[in-house]
Design an enzyme around this catalytic site. Sequence first.
Site, mmCIF file in Angstrom:
data_model
loop_
_atom_site.group_PDB
_atom_site.id
_atom_site.type_symbol
_atom_site.label_atom_id
_atom_site.label_comp_id
_atom_site.label_asym_id
_atom_site.label_seq_id
_atom_site.Cartn_x
_atom_site.Cartn_y
_atom_site.Cartn_z
ATOM 1 N N CYS A 15 0.439 -1.256 0.015
ATOM 2 C CA CYS A 15 0.270 0.087 0.215
ATOM 3 C C CYS A 15 1.050 1.343 0.173
ATOM 4 C CB CYS A 15 -0.580 0.382 1.282
ATOM 5 S SG CYS A 15 -2.330 -1.542 1.376
ATOM 6 N N GLY A 41 1.544 -0.041 -5.591
ATOM 7 C CA GLY A 41 -0.306 -1.077 -5.106
ATOM 8 C C GLY A 41 0.219 -0.861 -6.254
ATOM 9 N N ASN A 116 -1.341 1.935 5.162
ATOM 10 C CA ASN A 116 -0.556 0.758 5.205
ATOM 11 C C ASN A 116 0.174 -0.166 5.648
ATOM 12 O OD1 ASN A 116 3.230 1.528 3.920
ATOM 13 N ND2 ASN A 116 2.008 0.084 3.066
ATOM 14 N N GLY A 117 0.401 -0.978 5.676
ATOM 15 C CA GLY A 117 1.442 -2.224 6.924
ATOM 16 C C GLY A 117 -0.135 -2.552 6.584
ATOM 17 N N TYR A 256 14.188 -2.605 -0.987
ATOM 18 C CA TYR A 256 13.611 -2.728 -2.356
ATOM 19 C C TYR A 256 12.242 -1.546 -3.303
ATOM 20 C CZ TYR A 256 10.507 -4.531 -6.192
ATOM 21 O OH TYR A 256 9.803 -5.095 -6.849
#
Length: 481
Positions: A15, A41, A116-117, A256
Amino acid sequence: MVAYNSEDDHFRDECGIFGVFEHADASALTALGLHALQHRGQEAAGIVSFDGQQFFSERHIGLVGDRFSKPEVIGRLKGNRTIGHVRYATAGGAGIRNVQPLFAEFAGGGFAVAHNGNLTNAQKLQTQLRQQGSIFQSTSDTETIIHLIAMSQAKGIVNRLTEALHKLEGAYSIIALTEKKLVGVRDPLGVRPLVLGMLDGSYVLASESCALDIIGADFVRDIEPGEMVVITERGIASHAPFAPKPSRFCVFEYVYFARPDSMVEGRNVYAVRKAIGAELANESPADVDLVIPVPDSGTPAAIGYAESSGIPFDLGIVRNHYVGRTFIEPTDAIRHMGVKLKHNPNRLLLSGKRVVLVDDSIVRGTTSRMIVQMVREAGATEVHMRIASPPTRDACYYGVDTPQKEHLIAAKNSVGAICETIGADSLGFLSIDGLYRALGEAHRNNDIPQFCDACFTSEYPTPLSDRAENAASHHRLVEVE
Ligand code: SF4
């Protein structure tokens, strides 16, 4: 955790989030910000806006540009306050009902949330909430936050949210929009990123600074781990709802996930990746003619490797950037074909050369094997593989799509065995100490790792209450699109 569905054998961030408070072009800016966060995403995107009277929501399966580049869509998102979300939906978790921002009306008014998570105790909390009468509309862990807020007896949205957050375990960076406020919060360990920016006097929140750059906003600062910022017409207020803890930011953001042009926690991601490559060259030298990146994610580390070793860098593999969703199918046959759809060797360059290939990570090893084979078939006489991170030995439970541990090639195999599997002449991974050296930090401080590095070390920074439970047990509706 849901089923791993990455088409290119990478861990995949699930996300990206964005929010703007009080700007005439809030919806258009949010669409642009989400576009810059697209790498976080690619399966779905959504925006919720508020015009002082009403909330407006547009949520779609597909890339940001598929829908939010259309003026009529932006026009429907009225108001000068917005939040947005990009999502990488995985098998079992796909479907429009899980596309964020999620919105609900409760006693305190309208509330939209983008997360996000991943909450590692969401199943446990949802079971309790169902017993108290909650009816869940999605299979997303994020909805748990909405129910906790709705159930709270605390006064005011900030207190309700704070009470809810104290029940959560896991990783979360959250942006929430209410009728009066834009709220940004990071979990106490700050596992996932969140930054604050400013544009024309308006506050902006985003997962990464690259999303501020695209709209011309100034980077102000990172939201601190455990910090909650509340933005209103009166300005910004910072709250500290948690007792301070040592930060455990996700080290894989540097390896990354984050875009190389982003500033994350005070570091330029590209510079860190080059430093990682230099450490890798020191730890795992190779007697070769060329340093070749596996594009694009291996490129900064390969540049660092080449600069440190003095071996020429060259683009021996060319990546096709136009591989769309059509080819992203979770079947082995298509996945194997996917490497050739995405990468092609530069034969003239590779023929007769001894090369070192630099990639950011190895997950299952499927892509590495095919790339090594492809480079050999293009005429390379020796193919040595160097990986710009330690072996990924365990799954992530913090909002990242990873295979179950048993499918990670490094979970059960030695470096020698992996080298044999991928067919390389030699294989070297960066050590965990080398990774921390590239970040300018010692691995541990007071015996606590300075980052979350659990996928390399299995040292998870939070409890994993749901791990033993079957994550799919409550997900009885399968949406057919
Ligand atoms: Fe990042 Fe930790 Fe997840 Fe690994 S386990 S991807 S370091 S959050």
